[in-house]
Design an enzyme around this catalytic site. Structure first.
Site, PDB file in Angstrom:
ATOM      1  N   ARG B 257       0.857  -1.183   0.000  1.00  0.00           N
ATOM      2  CA  ARG B 257       0.000   0.000   0.000  1.00  0.00           C
ATOM      3  C   ARG B 257       0.891   1.229   0.000  1.00  0.00           C
ATOM      4  O   ARG B 257       1.528   1.521   1.003  1.00  0.00           O
ATOM      5  CB  ARG B 257      -0.863  -0.052   1.276  1.00  0.00           C
ATOM      6  CG  ARG B 257      -1.990   0.932   1.338  1.00  0.00           C
ATOM      7  CD  ARG B 257      -2.586   0.978   2.739  1.00  0.00           C
ATOM      8  NE  ARG B 257      -1.746   1.758   3.634  1.00  0.00           N
ATOM      9  CZ  ARG B 257      -1.605   1.547   4.940  1.00  0.00           C
ATOM     10  NH1 ARG B 257      -2.214   0.551   5.527  1.00  0.00           N
ATOM     11  NH2 ARG B 257      -0.813   2.318   5.669  1.00  0.00           N
ATOM     12  N   HIS B 261      -3.200   4.527   5.109  1.00  0.00           N
ATOM     13  CA  HIS B 261      -4.381   3.653   5.199  1.00  0.00           C
ATOM     14  C   HIS B 261      -5.621   4.381   4.673  1.00  0.00           C
ATOM     15  O   HIS B 261      -6.395   3.853   3.892  1.00  0.00           O
ATOM     16  CB  HIS B 261      -4.608   3.205   6.644  1.00  0.00           C
ATOM     17  CG  HIS B 261      -5.999   2.737   6.927  1.00  0.00           C
ATOM     18  ND1 HIS B 261      -6.492   1.549   6.431  1.00  0.00           N
ATOM     19  CD2 HIS B 261      -7.028   3.313   7.615  1.00  0.00           C
ATOM     20  CE1 HIS B 261      -7.756   1.411   6.810  1.00  0.00           C
ATOM     21  NE2 HIS B 261      -8.103   2.465   7.534  1.00  0.00           N
ATOM     22  N   TYR B 270       4.620   4.740  11.234  1.00  0.00           N
ATOM     23  CA  TYR B 270       4.904   3.320  11.459  1.00  0.00           C
ATOM     24  C   TYR B 270       5.706   2.637  10.354  1.00  0.00           C
ATOM     25  O   TYR B 270       5.936   1.456  10.394  1.00  0.00           O
ATOM     26  CB  TYR B 270       3.598   2.548  11.722  1.00  0.00           C
ATOM     27  CG  TYR B 270       2.503   2.796  10.695  1.00  0.00           C
ATOM     28  CD1 TYR B 270       2.480   2.087   9.502  1.00  0.00           C
ATOM     29  CD2 TYR B 270       1.497   3.735  10.941  1.00  0.00           C
ATOM     30  CE1 TYR B 270       1.481   2.312   8.570  1.00  0.00           C
ATOM     31  CE2 TYR B 270       0.486   3.967  10.004  1.00  0.00           C
ATOM     32  CZ  TYR B 270       0.481   3.260   8.831  1.00  0.00           C
ATOM     33  OH  TYR B 270      -0.499   3.478   7.914  1.00  0.00           O
TER      34      TYR B 270
END
Lengths: 322, 354
Positions: B257, B261, B270
């Site tokens: 990805r 998100h 992260y």
């Protein structure tokens, strides 16, 4: 006409519908060769084959989730969950998808399915086998919630549920599964969803209940000198508000009896509606006789949990004395 | 007493097109030049839609948006193997798959713009409304595939989900049903390495997600999810098997990805820039362009033409989305049940004037 118990009436309804409509199918745990743990599907697999009466893996979420997929793609699944205490696993499916697909897809997709399950306490079973959690489903917008109290209604309402274009939860009163036997036609017939039945006309007070408690309510009121109008709701969604209001306008007094816990139990909703629609017709505050807000106790204490005749009559005296 | 190995398992991995744009001729699926161009154009369209969606959100012209950037091969390659009549159960990140399935683009924007009508699939398509709760759609697909099987129809059902969803009961119960009843169902797990911030290795101690199918007795494969040829080849085989009555398949597309998100997330919290740079080199569009250039299927002129044409198309869809007539408040109550009950009629009277 044959005499049937509620279990037999349920079987008879499914048999009629399996015969009538090729898209109807039954799925669940042990519903095939074993005929269901309560024998509600007795003989159906033999008659209609293993493709239409299907033993599934032990997987409540899988049963209800795939029933949804089946319904969306043109089938009419009747899913059996063995006990209402096992409804919490598939609840996500009911709440997040099944109840809202018509709204989410703006009518393109729908989920005409039935989830049948025995409910209620009083059979000395293990814990979580006796749940009376109907309010959870009544509070889940998009589901219909049917609770019959006798064999004739059980059959007619189940046939209506199977033919209904929307998802229906069908709660079968386990405590009276075999306790009531009455004449039920073998051939198909329907009982309309959303119509309460006045089981007994009366003028002093209105007594509202549903499911297995109807039997106790009737027995209790037979010992009372008051003229009670007894209403069997038959479904709590949709709720037949009109029948309730008309009765209150006549009697001015009301008690509501259910075995589910008191807080947010369905009696609360009925009281709210009476309050909204005909508060000034009341002669006395409404009484509710319900289970306490506790876990349902095991066999040795379950009689304390269930509304007893004594508690029902006490409530009658209380509303009549004001 | 006996002690012996009673079963061994292997997990196949497939890559056809590598990062440098070279293919393995022996593994190359049957695709005409026209089809390859079609795949490329769909991927460009998907990415253009994705970038535009992000911009619309940032400009306050749309609500929360979930990007699939980097997963174009994984989604276009799988959806491309389906027939128009087949069923698809997408999730919130399945925009590219929906575009490949000809779902009206302005309707996807409409959904993210806070309008349920974006989920009203056109009558001639079987694309289900996207699932928002993670993984809950996985058990619907076997049911839908089961209906096709019982009705003796040849349609197959495909369901999309991510690596995070493989931790949920829905995944296991759904796969188990598909295995037991041998249903024409294809499970596409887009392993994009993260479930919001939680990396794939924290979802499961298993080395692959593909191997989870073994426990349910169903076929599976892990493919390079940034290689549209490998994705298509594996999916085509799974679809053919399903249609021929040979049961379900789990396909794990190993991808990344590239975006956050969602438009409310910040992936820098992260994951490292170094990791991102490594994955950008593996970008699915980049490598397809290299391949097509070498095969003389793509030159600067064609590339520019596709980019311009696509941009224009997406702008038109944005216009359609932004000019879509306002919904009727009655829609709130209209679709709760097939027939509106008395309660809803009364409740609508209470709310309709605000």
């Amino acid at each position: 006409m044959a005499k049937m118990t509620i279990v037999q009436a349920v079987t008879s309804a499914m048999r009629n519908e399996l015969q009538r409509d090729k898209s109807v199918m039954v799925l669940g745990e042990d519903v095939g060769i074993n005929g269901g743990v309560f024998r509600a599907t007795e003989g159906l697999q033999k008659e209609f084959g293993a493709d239409r009466v299907v033993d599934t893996p032990l997987s409540e979420l899988g049963i209800v989730g795939s029933a949804f997929g089946l319904a969306v793609n043109g089938m009419k699944p009747i899913a059996e969950i063995q006990f209402s205490g096992f409804m919490y696993g598939p609840f996500d499916q009911l709440y997040s998808h099944i109840a809202r697909i018509r709204t989410r897809s703006r009518g393109r997709f729908s989920a005409p399915l039935v989830v049948r399950t025995p409910f209620g306490t009083g059979i000395r079973a293990l814990d979580l086998h006796c749940e009376s959690n109907e309010s959870i489903f009544a509070h889940t917008t998009g589901l219909k919630m049917i609770i019959p109290s006798n064999p004739y209604d059980a059959k007619g309402l189940l046939i209506s549920a199977i033919r209904d274009p929307d998802p229906v939860i069908f709660y079968e009163p386990m405590r009276v599964y075999r306790a009531i036997k009455e004449e039920v036609p073998e051939k198909e017939y329907t009982v309309p969803i959303g119509k309460a039945e006045i089981k007994q006309e009366g003028s002093d007070l209105t007594v509202i209940s549903y499911g297995a408690m109807m039997k106790d309510v009737k027995a209790a009121l037979e010992k009372s000198d008051y003229s009670a109008e007894i209403i069997d709701l038959r479904s709590i969604v949709p709720l037949d508000t009109e029948t309730i209001i008309n009765s209150i306008k006549k009697t001015g007094r009301c008690i509501i009896v259910h075995e589910a816990p008191k807080t947010c139990g369905f009696a609360a909703e009925i009281i709210a509606r009476i309050n909204e629609k005909c508060f000034f017709n009341l002669e006395a505050p409404i009484e509710r006789v319900t289970g306490p807000d506790t876990m349902i106790p095991f066999a040795k204490l379950e009689n304390y949990y269930l509304p007893s005749e004594k508690r029902i009559l006490k409530a009658v005296d209380k509303v009549m004395s004001q | 007493m006996v002690k012996k190995v009673i079963k061994n398992f292997e997990i196949e991995y497939l890559q056809v097109l590598d990062e440098s744009g070279k293919i393995d001729e022996k593994l190359m699926p049957k695709l005409t030049d026209k089809q390859i161009k079609e795949l490329y154009e769909l991927m460009i369209l998907a990415r253009t839609f994705d970038d535009k969606g992000f911009n619309l959100q940032r400009q306050g012209r749309m609500g929360s948006f979930l990007q699939f950037k980097g997963q174009e091969a994984s989604q276009v390659g799988t959806a491309y193997a389906l027939e128009d009549k087949d069923w698809m159960f997408p999730m919130y990140r399945s925009g590219a798959a929906l575009i490949a399935r000809k779902y009206p683009i302005h309707m996807i924007y409409l959904y993210y713009g806070g309008d349920e009508r974006g989920l009203k699939c056109p009558n001639d398509q079987n694309n289900f409304p996207i699932s928002i709760p993670v993984g809950t759609q996985i058990s619907h697909a076997p049911g839908c595939a089961w209906a096709s099987k019982l009705k003796k129809e040849k349609d197959v059902t495909m369901v999309y989900f991510g690596d995070g969803a493989s931790s949920k009961a829905d995944f296991h119960e759904g796969m188990n049903f598909a295995g037991v009843f041998q249903l024409p169902c294809i499970f596409v797990c887009e392993n994009n390495q993260y479930a919001i911030s939680v990396p794939r290795k924290k979802q499961t101690h298993a080395e692959t997600i593909a191997q989870k199918a073994i426990a349910y007795g169903i076929r599976s494969i892990q493919v390079d999810g940034n290689d549209v040829f490998a994705v298509y080849k594996a999916t085509k085989e799974a679809v053919d098997n399903a249609r021929a009555g040979k049961g379900p398949t789990l396909i794990e597309t190993f991808t990344y990805r590239q975006a956050d998100h969602s438009t409310s997330d910040d992936a820098k919290r992260y994951r490292t820039d170094k990791e991102m740079q490594e994955w950008l080199k593996k970008d699915p569009i980049l490598r397809l362009e290299k391949y097509m250039k070498a095969k003389k299927l793509l030159d600067d002129k064609y590339k520019k033409e596709v980019a311009n044409k696509t941009k224009e198309q997406v702008e038109k869809e944005v216009e359609k989305y932004e000019n879509f007539p306002a919904p009727s408040p009655e829609d709130i109550v209209k679709y709760t049940f097939a027939e509106m009950n008395q309660d809803l009629k009364e409740q609508f009277e209470e709310i309709k004037n605000g």
